[in-house]
Design an enzyme around this catalytic site. Sequence first.
Site, PDB file in Angstrom:
ATOM      1  N   TRP A 100       8.205 -16.887  50.990  1.00 54.75           N
ATOM      2  CA  TRP A 100       9.540 -17.473  50.813  1.00 54.75           C
ATOM      3  C   TRP A 100      10.630 -16.417  50.873  1.00 54.75           C
ATOM      4  O   TRP A 100      11.678 -16.625  51.489  1.00 54.75           O
ATOM      5  CB  TRP A 100       9.621 -18.266  49.512  1.00 54.75           C
ATOM      6  N   ASP A 167      16.021 -17.052  43.943  1.00 54.90           N
ATOM      7  CA  ASP A 167      15.332 -18.296  44.289  1.00 54.90           C
ATOM      8  C   ASP A 167      14.354 -18.561  43.150  1.00 54.90           C
ATOM      9  O   ASP A 167      13.369 -17.848  42.993  1.00 54.90           O
ATOM     10  CB  ASP A 167      14.599 -18.103  45.625  1.00 54.90           C
ATOM     11  N   LYS A 191       9.501 -28.985  42.170  1.00 55.81           N
ATOM     12  CA  LYS A 191       8.452 -28.324  41.388  1.00 55.81           C
ATOM     13  C   LYS A 191       8.670 -28.538  39.883  1.00 55.81           C
ATOM     14  O   LYS A 191       7.844 -29.155  39.244  1.00 55.81           O
ATOM     15  CB  LYS A 191       8.369 -26.849  41.753  1.00 55.81           C
TER      16      LYS A 191
HETATM   17  C1  LIG Z   1       8.915 -24.547  47.575  1.00 55.65           C
HETATM   18  C2  LIG Z   1       9.731 -23.330  47.699  1.00 55.65           C
HETATM   19  C3  LIG Z   1      10.739 -23.191  48.670  1.00 55.65           C
HETATM   20  C4  LIG Z   1      11.014 -24.231  49.727  1.00 55.65           C
HETATM   21  O1  LIG Z   1      11.653 -25.328  49.221  1.00 55.65           O
HETATM   22  P1  LIG Z   1      12.166 -26.509  50.166  1.00 55.65           P
HETATM   23  O2  LIG Z   1      12.783 -27.416  49.179  1.00 55.65           O
HETATM   24  O3  LIG Z   1      10.969 -27.074  50.849  1.00 55.65           O
HETATM   25  O4  LIG Z   1      13.145 -25.963  51.124  1.00 55.65           O
HETATM   26  C5  LIG Z   1      11.478 -22.018  48.664  1.00 55.65           C
HETATM   27  N1  LIG Z   1      11.262 -21.053  47.769  1.00 55.65           N
HETATM   28  C6  LIG Z   1      10.290 -21.143  46.839  1.00 55.65           C
HETATM   29  C7  LIG Z   1      10.086 -20.034  45.864  1.00 55.65           C
HETATM   30  C8  LIG Z   1       9.488 -22.285  46.784  1.00 55.65           C
HETATM   31  O5  LIG Z   1       8.532 -22.381  45.853  1.00 55.65           O
END
Ligand SMILES: *Cc1c(COP(=O)(O)O)cnc(C)c1O
Length: 355
Positions: A100, A167, A191
């Site tokens: 990511w 993030d 999540k």
């Molecule tokens: C799941 C995830 C993403 C991607 O998220 P989307 O909503 O599918 O764009 C980005 N960064 C992290 C750390 C993730 O766990």
Amino acid sequence: MIHNFNAGPSAMPKEVFEQASEAIIDFNHSGLSILEIGHRTSMFQAVLDEAVATAKELMQLDSDHDVLFLHGGATTQFFQVPMNLLDENEVAAYLDCGVWGTKAIKEARIFGNVDVVASSKDKNYTYIPKNFSIPTNAKYFHYTTNNTIEGTEMNFIPETGIPLVADMSSDILSHELDFNRFALIYAGAQKNIGAAGVNLVVIRKDILGKTKRKLPAMMDYMKHIEAGSVLNTPPVFAIYVCMLTLRWLKNIGGIPAIEKLNKQKADLLYQTLDSIPIFRPTVAKEDRSRMNVVFVMEDQELERKFLQTCKENNMVGVKGHRSVGGFRVSLYNAVTLESVKAITSLMKEFASVNA
Ligand SMILES: *Cc1c(COP(=O)(O)O)cnc(C)c1O
């Protein structure tokens, strides 16, 4: 009973499903479904207000921080962040700790220069680099707090003299953190916050308005702040589910309570893995994620067999990401200790028959 260890979208509290289903039929005894009310009605405004207020309360945000619900998932934030904060001739500092983070770096390079201050790519992202230095001339420093795919977690907030951007998609609201130290936080909801289709974004306003770039309205954080997350039609139902999930978290004792439970869950699972030689956790012990537990088995045949055993015992979502292989058991907030006890018992049983 199904034990849901999905990496995202993932397990959610049962009462949230119940309340969300009710609201689809009859929202707050209004005779209308949540799916057919206007986003500028007082009914929806109350939902949005509660979602924002509860998020602020749970994270103990100060008045300098605004909370937004935006479209597009975390992947949109990968480019919306540099688009708003970084001019073409400027530099942003990024930490590269997984799939990511790598994607975030790639997107940032569209808008300006990226200085990758450290990377754990040399060992397949199985550890968190320490002792890196962050250039003070960079516009901001970006990192991923929890690496969902590789199963590592940052257990410190780097010291920087520049705005911190994170993030937090896969570990937000799972353990205590000084959220006020961040200038910008983003997290896809699917999540720990609620239903897919919406992002939680926390911004300290003073970082905005400093680039020369012209921005489309939907990409402009300031416009979203001014419009209170209803610049256009927001994902009404997804925000409603977030509100319910945030309310659930508040009612069970907030972040301190869930952190305690999450630690119990992760400790039980890692201790079990460490005690059974056929399972091998892949990441450095001190960097282990409490949210995503990644492990492999040396014997491919046994891996297939264990995966099948999980299936037969109603455990879903345990197959590892294709880039790592093996297994990944996700332990987000809504995953119960009961589910973790079920999978650890199964591991012990499996090992006694197959070791
Ligand atoms: C799941 C995830 C993403 C991607 O998220 P989307 O909503 O599918 O764009 C980005 N960064 C992290 C750390 C993730 O766990």
